[in-house]
Write a protein that holds these residues in place. Structure first.
Motif, PDB file in Angstrom:
ATOM      1  N   ALA A 144       3.417 -33.071  22.944  1.00 16.97           N
ATOM      2  CA  ALA A 144       2.375 -32.048  22.819  1.00 16.97           C
ATOM      3  C   ALA A 144       2.777 -31.060  21.723  1.00 16.97           C
ATOM      4  O   ALA A 144       3.855 -31.150  21.143  1.00 16.97           O
ATOM      5  CB  ALA A 144       2.164 -31.325  24.142  1.00 16.97           C
ATOM      6  N   GLU A 145       1.895 -30.111  21.448  1.00 20.04           N
ATOM      7  CA  GLU A 145       2.098 -29.209  20.310  1.00 20.04           C
ATOM      8  C   GLU A 145       3.257 -28.249  20.521  1.00 20.04           C
ATOM      9  O   GLU A 145       4.054 -27.989  19.612  1.00 20.04           O
ATOM     10  CB  GLU A 145       0.817 -28.417  20.058  1.00 20.04           C
ATOM     11  CG  GLU A 145       0.923 -27.436  18.902  1.00 20.04           C
ATOM     12  CD  GLU A 145      -0.358 -26.656  18.664  1.00 20.04           C
ATOM     13  OE1 GLU A 145      -0.370 -25.793  17.764  1.00 20.04           O
ATOM     14  OE2 GLU A 145      -1.347 -26.920  19.400  1.00 20.04           O
ATOM     15  N   PHE A 146       3.385 -27.710  21.738  1.00 19.62           N
ATOM     16  CA  PHE A 146       4.377 -26.666  21.986  1.00 19.62           C
ATOM     17  C   PHE A 146       5.562 -27.226  22.768  1.00 19.62           C
ATOM     18  O   PHE A 146       5.401 -28.048  23.673  1.00 19.62           O
ATOM     19  CB  PHE A 146       3.749 -25.498  22.747  1.00 19.62           C
ATOM     20  CG  PHE A 146       2.648 -24.809  21.987  1.00 19.62           C
ATOM     21  CD1 PHE A 146       2.946 -23.867  21.013  1.00 19.62           C
ATOM     22  CD2 PHE A 146       1.314 -25.131  22.244  1.00 19.62           C
ATOM     23  CE1 PHE A 146       1.935 -23.234  20.307  1.00 19.62           C
ATOM     24  CE2 PHE A 146       0.300 -24.502  21.540  1.00 19.62           C
ATOM     25  CZ  PHE A 146       0.608 -23.553  20.566  1.00 19.62           C
ATOM     26  N   GLU A 147       6.752 -26.736  22.404  1.00 20.31           N
ATOM     27  CA  GLU A 147       7.983 -27.178  23.064  1.00 20.31           C
ATOM     28  C   GLU A 147       8.799 -25.961  23.490  1.00 20.31           C
ATOM     29  O   GLU A 147       8.865 -24.960  22.777  1.00 20.31           O
ATOM     30  CB  GLU A 147       8.806 -28.053  22.123  1.00 20.31           C
ATOM     31  CG  GLU A 147      10.147 -28.506  22.708  1.00 20.31           C
ATOM     32  CD  GLU A 147      10.988 -29.282  21.716  1.00 20.31           C
ATOM     33  OE1 GLU A 147      10.677 -30.461  21.492  1.00 20.31           O
ATOM     34  OE2 GLU A 147      11.943 -28.687  21.151  1.00 20.31           O
ATOM     35  N   HIS A 148       9.412 -26.082  24.638  1.00 19.45           N
ATOM     36  CA  HIS A 148      10.316 -25.035  25.124  1.00 19.45           C
ATOM     37  C   HIS A 148      11.556 -25.691  25.700  1.00 19.45           C
ATOM     38  O   HIS A 148      11.464 -26.622  26.509  1.00 19.45           O
ATOM     39  CB  HIS A 148       9.628 -24.186  26.199  1.00 19.45           C
ATOM     40  CG  HIS A 148      10.542 -23.222  26.888  1.00 19.45           C
ATOM     41  ND1 HIS A 148      11.191 -22.210  26.207  1.00 19.45           N
ATOM     42  CD2 HIS A 148      10.933 -23.119  28.194  1.00 19.45           C
ATOM     43  CE1 HIS A 148      11.937 -21.528  27.058  1.00 19.45           C
ATOM     44  NE2 HIS A 148      11.791 -22.058  28.266  1.00 19.45           N
ATOM     45  N   ARG A 149      12.738 -25.236  25.277  1.00 20.51           N
ATOM     46  CA  ARG A 149      14.007 -25.797  25.746  1.00 20.51           C
ATOM     47  C   ARG A 149      14.748 -24.763  26.574  1.00 20.51           C
ATOM     48  O   ARG A 149      14.758 -23.587  26.229  1.00 20.51           O
ATOM     49  CB  ARG A 149      14.881 -26.249  24.566  1.00 20.51           C
ATOM     50  CG  ARG A 149      14.303 -27.447  23.822  1.00 20.51           C
ATOM     51  CD  ARG A 149      15.123 -27.775  22.577  1.00 20.51           C
ATOM     52  NE  ARG A 149      14.605 -28.952  21.911  1.00 20.51           N
ATOM     53  CZ  ARG A 149      15.145 -30.166  21.980  1.00 20.51           C
ATOM     54  NH1 ARG A 149      16.272 -30.338  22.686  1.00 20.51           N
ATOM     55  NH2 ARG A 149      14.613 -31.190  21.358  1.00 20.51           N
TER      56      ARG A 149
END
Length: 299
Positions: free
Chosen positions: A84-89
């Motif tokens: 998807a467009e947004f990533e969070h780690r």
């Protein structure tokens, strides 16, 4: 990034065996509202199942497209995941030790408020995840040769039986290569066991570097190795076996100690059992030895 290994964790704290989102197929998982997230996570020591449960809970904070977990015992992806467009780690840390890295994907941005809510969910997972990592690591250790890190005899027996069963069920081919080192005993006798260990490690590296990731590799005995070839490699099984023997024979340590390799291979027929396939490969290996070593024979 280095993740926590199970031996770094206090095993005494691990529990005994007890007992969303936009992602599809989550209906088979229990609803978070029925019990707390911690309670759900305590029902399983399977990392994959825990990740699926966390994904469902996180999906109620923000619709997710994917959730993946990177650990010292392997990488895991929640069912139904897609980019998807947004990533969070987020790095999962317990008692100042890094357990894993969690990677979220969504079509919606991860605002500071969303990140805080996800962090609260992650904090509820830490102890259950730590325990699952302990169990997974111990399971891996039980199936690996301690010197080379290859699969051991126990792992081979289980994998071989499963491969034969699947090959028969799907009418596919299964090829077994048995490989043995020539003149290896003299290394231990003349140069010592430490030199023998160095040779075995070098051979294991040769095999790993030469084989495809889809092929399974085992240290079967002292200086014996077994390779189960995937379906797509059965046509080239002889070439694979000869390449393995050649790489080992050309390794500088093997040349230094006058060690070479011989191999026998057999491909499963419709009439054969797993035991018969193994016997055929073993007979071919003895034939290679009798033919002067450093070669390959086919059943």
């Amino acid at each position: 990034m280095e993740y926590l290994l199970a031996q770094d964790v206090a095993l005494s704290s691990a529990p005994s065996y007890a007992a969303m989102t936009k992602l599809p197929h989550w209906s088979q998982l229990p609803e978070c509202s029925e019990q707390s997230l911690i309670s759900q996570l305590q029902t399983t020591l399977e990392i994959q199942q825990q990740l699926n449960i966390v994904s469902m809970a996180a999906g109620k904070v923000l619709p997710l497209s994917a959730l993946s977990l990177k650990t010292a015992v392997g990488d895991f992806i929640a069912i139904g995941s897609s980019q998807a467009e947004f990533e969070h780690r987020s790095v999962l840390v317990l008692n100042q030790q890094c357990l894993a890295e969690l990677i979220y994907h969504s079509d919606y941005p991860f605002t500071p408020m969303v990140q805080r809510e996800l962090l609260l969910l992650e904090s509820e997972w830490l102890f259950a995840l730590r325990n699952a990592l302990v169990v997974s690591r111990l399971q891996q250790m039980a199936l690996k040769d301690t010197l080379t890190g290859l699969g051991n005899r126990r792992f081979f027996d289980d994998s071989f039986a499963k491969n034969v069963q699947l090959a028969k069920r799907h009418h596919e081919r299964c090829t077994l290569i048995l490989l043995d080192l020539d003149n290896f005993k003299q290394v231990n006798d003349t140069a010592g066991h430490s030199a023998g260990d160095e040779v075995l490690l070098a051979v294991a590296d040769c095999l790993r570097d030469t084989l495809r990731a889809t092929d399974t590799l085992f240290r079967f005995g002292g200086d014996e190795f077994a390779i189960i070839l995937s379906e797509q490699d059965t046509d080239n099984a002889e070439l694979v076996a000869r390449r393995l023997v050649k790489v080992i024979n050309q390794h500088f340590l093997c040349q230094q100690y006058n060690v070479s390799a011989s191999a026998g291979l057999a491909t499963l027929t419709a009439e054969q059992t797993g035991q018969q396939l193994f016997s055929a490969a073993d007979t071919a290996l003895y034939a290679a030895k009798a033919a002067g070593k450093r070669t390959v024979c086919i059943a």
